[in-house]
Structure formats: structure tokens, C-alpha cells
Design a protein around this motif. Structure first.
Motif, PDB file in Angstrom:
ATOM      1  N   VAL A 135       0.829  -1.207   0.000  1.00 27.77           N
ATOM      2  CA  VAL A 135       0.000   0.000   0.000  1.00 27.77           C
ATOM      3  C   VAL A 135       0.862   1.255   0.000  1.00 27.77           C
ATOM      4  N   LEU A 136       1.991   1.238   0.698  1.00 32.07           N
ATOM      5  CA  LEU A 136       2.870   2.405   0.688  1.00 32.07           C
ATOM      6  C   LEU A 136       3.459   2.631  -0.701  1.00 32.07           C
ATOM      7  N   ARG A 137       3.836   1.557  -1.366  1.00 26.97           N
ATOM      8  CA  ARG A 137       4.337   1.684  -2.732  1.00 26.97           C
ATOM      9  C   ARG A 137       3.257   2.228  -3.660  1.00 26.97           C
ATOM     10  N   ARG A 138       2.026   1.786  -3.452  1.00 28.34           N
ATOM     11  CA  ARG A 138       0.914   2.246  -4.280  1.00 28.34           C
ATOM     12  C   ARG A 138       0.693   3.744  -4.103  1.00 28.34           C
ATOM     13  N   VAL A 139       0.740   4.207  -2.877  1.00 26.33           N
ATOM     14  CA  VAL A 139       0.552   5.639  -2.598  1.00 26.33           C
ATOM     15  C   VAL A 139       1.600   6.461  -3.333  1.00 26.33           C
ATOM     16  N   VAL A 140       2.859   6.080  -3.190  1.00 27.44           N
ATOM     17  CA  VAL A 140       3.945   6.829  -3.827  1.00 27.44           C
ATOM     18  C   VAL A 140       3.804   6.816  -5.339  1.00 27.44           C
ATOM     19  N   ARG A 141       3.534   5.646  -5.913  1.00 23.21           N
ATOM     20  CA  ARG A 141       3.424   5.527  -7.363  1.00 23.21           C
ATOM     21  C   ARG A 141       2.276   6.357  -7.923  1.00 23.21           C
ATOM     22  N   ASP A 142       1.090   6.228  -7.322  1.00 22.19           N
ATOM     23  CA  ASP A 142      -0.077   6.906  -7.868  1.00 22.19           C
ATOM     24  C   ASP A 142       0.030   8.421  -7.766  1.00 22.19           C
ATOM     25  N   ILE A 143       0.678   8.907  -6.726  1.00 17.64           N
ATOM     26  CA  ILE A 143       0.843  10.357  -6.583  1.00 17.64           C
ATOM     27  C   ILE A 143       1.917  10.878  -7.536  1.00 17.64           C
ATOM     28  N   GLN A 144       3.048  10.196  -7.582  1.00 15.96           N
ATOM     29  CA  GLN A 144       4.176  10.678  -8.382  1.00 15.96           C
ATOM     30  C   GLN A 144       4.014  10.422  -9.879  1.00 15.96           C
ATOM     31  N   GLU A 145       3.442   9.267 -10.242  1.00 15.27           N
ATOM     32  CA  GLU A 145       3.408   8.884 -11.648  1.00 15.27           C
ATOM     33  C   GLU A 145       2.049   9.034 -12.305  1.00 15.27           C
ATOM     34  N   ARG A 146       0.978   9.045 -11.516  1.00 17.12           N
ATOM     35  CA  ARG A 146      -0.354   9.033 -12.116  1.00 17.12           C
ATOM     36  C   ARG A 146      -1.203  10.236 -11.732  1.00 17.12           C
ATOM     37  N   GLY A 147      -0.586  11.217 -11.094  1.00 20.18           N
ATOM     38  CA  GLY A 147      -1.259  12.475 -10.830  1.00 20.18           C
ATOM     39  C   GLY A 147      -2.426  12.399  -9.868  1.00 20.18           C
ATOM     40  N   ARG A 148      -2.412  11.440  -8.946  1.00 22.98           N
ATOM     41  CA  ARG A 148      -3.522  11.283  -8.005  1.00 22.98           C
ATOM     42  C   ARG A 148      -3.255  12.077  -6.724  1.00 22.98           C
ATOM     43  N   THR A 149      -4.333  12.334  -5.991  1.00 22.56           N
ATOM     44  CA  THR A 149      -4.210  12.949  -4.669  1.00 22.56           C
ATOM     45  C   THR A 149      -4.176  11.847  -3.620  1.00 22.56           C
ATOM     46  N   ILE A 150      -3.686  12.159  -2.430  1.00 21.72           N
ATOM     47  CA  ILE A 150      -3.631  11.168  -1.368  1.00 21.72           C
ATOM     48  C   ILE A 150      -5.038  10.705  -0.999  1.00 21.72           C
ATOM     49  N   GLU A 151      -6.012  11.626  -1.081  1.00 19.07           N
ATOM     50  CA  GLU A 151      -7.401  11.270  -0.754  1.00 19.07           C
ATOM     51  C   GLU A 151      -7.956  10.257  -1.760  1.00 19.07           C
ATOM     52  N   SER A 152      -7.677  10.477  -3.048  1.00 24.89           N
ATOM     53  CA  SER A 152      -8.205   9.560  -4.066  1.00 24.89           C
ATOM     54  C   SER A 152      -7.558   8.188  -3.959  1.00 24.89           C
ATOM     55  N   VAL A 153      -6.252   8.149  -3.649  1.00 27.64           N
ATOM     56  CA  VAL A 153      -5.566   6.864  -3.477  1.00 27.64           C
ATOM     57  C   VAL A 153      -6.140   6.111  -2.277  1.00 27.64           C
ATOM     58  N   TYR A 154      -6.380   6.856  -1.197  1.00 30.87           N
ATOM     59  CA  TYR A 154      -6.943   6.266   0.024  1.00 30.87           C
ATOM     60  C   TYR A 154      -8.322   5.666  -0.256  1.00 30.87           C
ATOM     61  N   ASP A 155      -9.189   6.448  -0.918  1.00 31.62           N
ATOM     62  CA  ASP A 155     -10.544   5.978  -1.203  1.00 31.62           C
ATOM     63  C   ASP A 155     -10.525   4.758  -2.128  1.00 31.62           C
TER      64      ASP A 155
END
Length: 206
Positions: A135-155
Motif C-alpha cells: 500500500v505504501l508503494r501504491r501511494v507513492v506511485r499513484d501520486i508521483q506517476e499518475r497524478g492522483r491525490t492522497i485522498e483519491s488513493v486512500y478511497d
């Protein structure tokens, strides 16, 4: 030709394992394919509607196209692999020319879930990594590479990623020929896999 499938949960290290195999065997012998390239194209939907689709369900992938292109590669034919844009949740108009090589490595979360894909695989691998690490890797990847917010990754993680992992990905482990704990950090398991592939390449052509 040998087709290797590498499955596992999001952030498990599938790509790291696939890249390690690629580096060990060599670019002239190995082609890498990501199942992520085969997300279904929902360009006809609005961006807001596309953003709310469940991308962690097995049916979110165009597996018919993937299987057809794997069959082309096995027959020695090059393919035009689709390109998926995660920032717009849609398929790009361009494709990537992928030549057929002796070893095809396919990695993706649902590679072992779909029977039609499993039937194409000569070696089935599952990368098994601690959920906290994933999950930590997913958070970093989605924010850095896919332009997501922490809230959207969490949801997304709570609403689709974890439920789909528990329902489909984790059970698919039983189909694996080789389970690699801790992904790219497991040098011994990766060495065993690459040794098997090197042996295949050394076999005389019949």
C-alpha cells in the motif's frame, strides 16, 4: 518460445521481478508486456465517470485482446500493443510495436486470475509481499506517476483495491508454479527463475 506470467498484488514488486529477468537474460531474448496496457478503453465516458470505474476488477481488462496478441507472439508475429494513459483513464491513439522474442514476460495483477491467460503461460509466478509495503508503494506511485491525490488513493484502496485483492488476486496464488516472497528483494528466487529461462534458451531448437 516461453511465456512467463508474473502476478501479485498492487505494489508487490512484479515489475521489479520482470525487469530483473529482462536484465539478466538480455534485451535480444526477452520481451516485457504489462497487463496494465490492456485496460479497456472507456474514452466514450466522461472523465468523471471514468475516474469512478473499478479498475481493480478482472473485467476491467481487455483480456480478449491480450490473449490474441500473446497468441500472435507465440506464432512469431510482432504485435501493436496498446498504450494506456492513467492520468486520463483512457487508451491513447498510438501503439507500441512489440517484436516476438524467445521469452515473453507478462506482468500484471490479474495475470493468474483469468483462465484464458493462464492457459497461455508456460511458467506462472506469484510475487507475495506484505500488504503494508504494497500500500505504501501504491501511494507513492499513484501520486508521483499518475497524478492522483492522497485522498483519491486512500478511497480507491479501501473501496476497490483491497476488496479485489482479497477476492481475486490472493486466491490466484494457488495457480503459481513459483511464489516469490518480498518481490525484487528475493535475489535467490529471481536467480532460480532466470536460471530456468537461461536453460530454456540453451536448449537446441527441435
Amino acid at each position: 518460445m516461453l511465456i512467463v506470467g508474473i502476478a501479485g498484488g498492487t505494489g508487490s514488486g512484479k515489475t521489479t521481478v520482470a525487469r530483473a529477468v529482462f536484465d539478466a537474460i538480455g534485451v535480444e531474448y526477452v520481451t516485457l508486456i504489462s497487463q496494465d496496457a490492456y485496460y479497456k478503453n472507456h474514452a466514450f465516458l466522461s472523465f468523471e465517470d471514468r475516474a469512478h470505474l473499478n479498475y481493480d476488477h478482472p473485467e476491467s481488462f481487455d483480456n480478449d485482446l491480450l490473449v490474441a496478441q500473446l497468441a500472435q507472439l507465440r506464432a512469431g508475429q510482432a504485435i501493436e500493443m496498446p498504450v494506456y494513459d492513467f492520468t486520463t483513464h483512457s487508451r491513447r491513439p498510438e501503439t507500441i510495436h512489440v517484436p516476438a522474442k524467445p521469452v515473453i514476460v507478462l506482468e500484471g495483477i490479474h495475470v493468474l486470475v483469468d483462465a484464458s491467460i493462464r492457459d497461455m503461460l508456460d511458467i506462472k509466478v506469484f510475487v507475495d509481499t506484505d500488504p503494508d509495503v504494497r500500500v505504501l508503494r501504491r501511494v507513492v506511485r499513484d501520486i508521483q506517476e499518475r497524478g492522483r491525490t492522497i485522498e483519491s488513493v486512500y478511497d480507491q484502496y479501501l473501496n476497490t483495491v483491497k476488496p479485489m485483492h482479497d477476492a481475486f488476486i490472493e486466491p490466484s496464488k494457488r495457480y503459481a508454479d513459483l511464489i516469490i516472497p518480498e518481490g525484487g528483494e528475493n535475489k535467490i528466487a529471481i536467480s532460480l527463475l532466470t536460471t530456468r529461462l537461461s536453460s530454456f534458451l540453451a536448449e537446441p531448437i527441435r
